[in-house]
Design an enzyme around this catalytic site. Structure first.
Site, PDB file in Angstrom:
ATOM      1  N   THR A 152      72.057   3.880  27.310  1.00 44.92           N
ATOM      2  CA  THR A 152      72.503   2.520  26.990  1.00 44.92           C
ATOM      3  C   THR A 152      71.362   1.582  27.376  1.00 44.92           C
ATOM      4  OG1 THR A 152      73.438   2.062  29.177  1.00 44.92           O
ATOM      5  CG2 THR A 152      74.930   3.049  27.567  1.00 44.92           C
ATOM      6  N   ASP A 204      79.747 -15.820  29.829  1.00 45.75           N
ATOM      7  CA  ASP A 204      79.495 -15.167  31.115  1.00 45.75           C
ATOM      8  C   ASP A 204      80.810 -14.768  31.792  1.00 45.75           C
ATOM      9  OD1 ASP A 204      78.662 -14.335  33.561  1.00 45.75           O
ATOM     10  OD2 ASP A 204      77.856 -16.283  34.202  1.00 45.75           O
ATOM     11  N   ALA A 205      81.060 -13.468  31.830  1.00 41.69           N
ATOM     12  CA  ALA A 205      82.322 -12.969  32.400  1.00 41.69           C
ATOM     13  C   ALA A 205      82.456 -13.300  33.890  1.00 41.69           C
ATOM     14  CB  ALA A 205      82.412 -11.456  32.204  1.00 41.69           C
ATOM     15  N   TYR A 245      69.672   6.216  42.630  1.00 41.63           N
ATOM     16  CA  TYR A 245      70.982   5.809  42.120  1.00 41.63           C
ATOM     17  C   TYR A 245      72.034   5.806  43.233  1.00 41.63           C
ATOM     18  CZ  TYR A 245      74.460   4.388  38.895  1.00 41.63           C
ATOM     19  OH  TYR A 245      75.425   3.619  38.287  1.00 41.63           O
TER      20      TYR A 245
END
Ligand code: NAD
Length: 393
Positions: free
Chosen positions: A279, A115-116, A239
């Site tokens: 993605t 986990d970054a 967005y």
């Protein structure tokens, strides 16, 4: 195990190891086929840290850094290995292929799976850089995540993809079934908006940048880049003017702040606004798959279509390392979404959007191209692979 795609609600639940390897190799081949690859001696980048290195834009950045610029790369990614009954996540297979291919060419390439957002993984990365790599010339920050545990107090924040202020109704598509849908998304409340900023805003990028500075792990003149998206007015409600847009605005504001902290090494932080691509992260944003299917059609007709690897190759070679000042917009952002945002492209997308219906999907959109791309990022849809073959995991 015989592995066929298992797709639910635009999420693919499994991955094909050979197909993921093929997908990564196609990116490597693309970079190798370009005219001006660097040798290790004349490359402007020796060491690169990629956070979010196993998929999408982070993976493509790493392929360009490794095979275009002959850089050593350390990656961080959140992926799962396979077990007896389950395949690994696609990023796990992609990462395995990339690190093996780079290592085979005497480039250092390792990935810390974890986990970054956690202090533990950050510490592991710092130790690894100190012992094996040395200061980095480039940090690529390319995380897309649905949740973050704040390392300061252990609180879990979940991001949402919702409009702000009022509900938003729009046409969308189930790209796998090819069914047009009308969706209505209720607006986010303040708590959801703040949580999305916590997950996808600039907070974690600042923590990484500060830790690298404190540990003298940015080389002189280092670049530090995070990815953002703007897109057309069509998708603004969900967005740019929605919860994710708030987070991106926060991320973008962080760039100037981070640059001021990097003055000791003459380093600079930038935002690169990238184009819309397929993605795992973008597939679950409402309305975006239909926009992408139309955009593909329009850009392919004009020979301007790009996927992640073409975008990242162009970002590195014509913006970040083109020599001289890095070209930016009025708000200091690198714009590699320039082709997507050309007025003639957007006008054509709007025209197609207004006429798309169940009877003309194949003419007005490139739904097949979208599907193919979606399958490929999970290792499926490659004609060279026999998907009926039993594979040992
Ligand atoms: P992606 O889903 O393909 O990849 C996300 C990466 O983040 C993976 O490597 C994953 O392992 C890693 N990751 C997620 N959570 C993590 C965690 N907790 N710890 C460590 N690693 C973790 O996403 P993507 O679409 O390539 O997005 C990357 C960035 O690019 C995002 O900032 C996104 O907003 C931006 N962007 C995407 C698009 C698009 O159309 N997809 C367009 C412009 C900008």
């Amino acid at each position: 195990m015989i592995i066929k795609p298992m797709i639910r609600n635009n999420i693919c639940l499994n991955a094909h190891p050979e197909g993921c390897a093929r997908y990564v190799r196609s990116q490597i081949d693309y970079v190798r086929g370009q005219s001006a690859p660097f040798s290790a001696a004349d490359s402007p980048i020796k060491n690169v840290l990629v956070i979010g290195a196993s998929a999408g834009y982070g993976l493509a950045s790493r392929v360009v850094a490794s095979f275009g610029y002959r850089a050593n790369t350390l990656g961080v990614a959140f992926e799962k290995a396979g077990s007896g009954k389950r395949t690994a996540t696609p990023g796990w297979y992609c990462d395995r292929e990339l690190t093996a291919a780079a290592t085979a060419e005497n480039l250092r390439a390792e990935t810390i799976i974890g986990d970054a957002f956690s202090n533990e993984v950050r510490d592991q990365v710092l130790q690894k850089l100190k012992s094996d790599y040395g200061p980095i010339d480039l940090l690529v920050y390319s995380l897309a995540s649905g949740l973050r545990v704040d390392p300061a107090d252990g609180t879990t924040y979940r991001s949402v993809l919702k409009p702000l202020g009022k509900s938003y109704s729009a046409r969308s598509i189930d790209p796998i079934r090819g069914e047009l849908l009308d969706v209505t998304i209720d607006p986010a409340n303040e708590e959801e908006t703040a949580a999305t900023v916590k997950v996808m805003g600039g907070g974690d990028w600042k923590l990484w940048s500060a830790a690298l500075m404190e540990n003298n792990l940015f080389a002189t003149g280092a670049l530090n880049i995070a990815y953002s998206y703007i897109g057309p007015e069509l998708t603004f409600p969900v967005y740019r003017d929605g919860t994710i847009g708030r987070a991106k605005a926060d991320l973008e504001r962080s760039a100037a702040e981070i640059t001021s902290t990097m003055s000791g090494v003459d380093g600079r932080a930038y935002i690169s606004v990238n184009k819309a691509v397929v993605t795992r992260a973008s597939a679950v944003i409402p309305v975006v798959p239909l926009y992408l299917a139309i955009l593909f059609k329009v850009m392919k007709q004009r020979n301007l279509h790009e996927d992640v690897i073409q975008q990242m190759y162009r970002l590195f070679t014509t913006r970040l390392y083109a020599g001289g000042e890095i070209e930016c917009d009025d708000e200091g952002r690198v714009r590699i979404d320039d082709w997507e945002m050309r007025p003639e492209i957007q006008q054509a997308v709007i025209a197609a959007w207004s006429e798309v219906g169940a009877d003309n999907l194949a003419e007005v959109t490139d739904l097949e191209g979208y599907r193919q791309n979606f399958l490929n990022i999970h290792g499926f849809g490659f004609p060279q692979i026999d998907y009926s073959k039993d594979i040992a995991l």
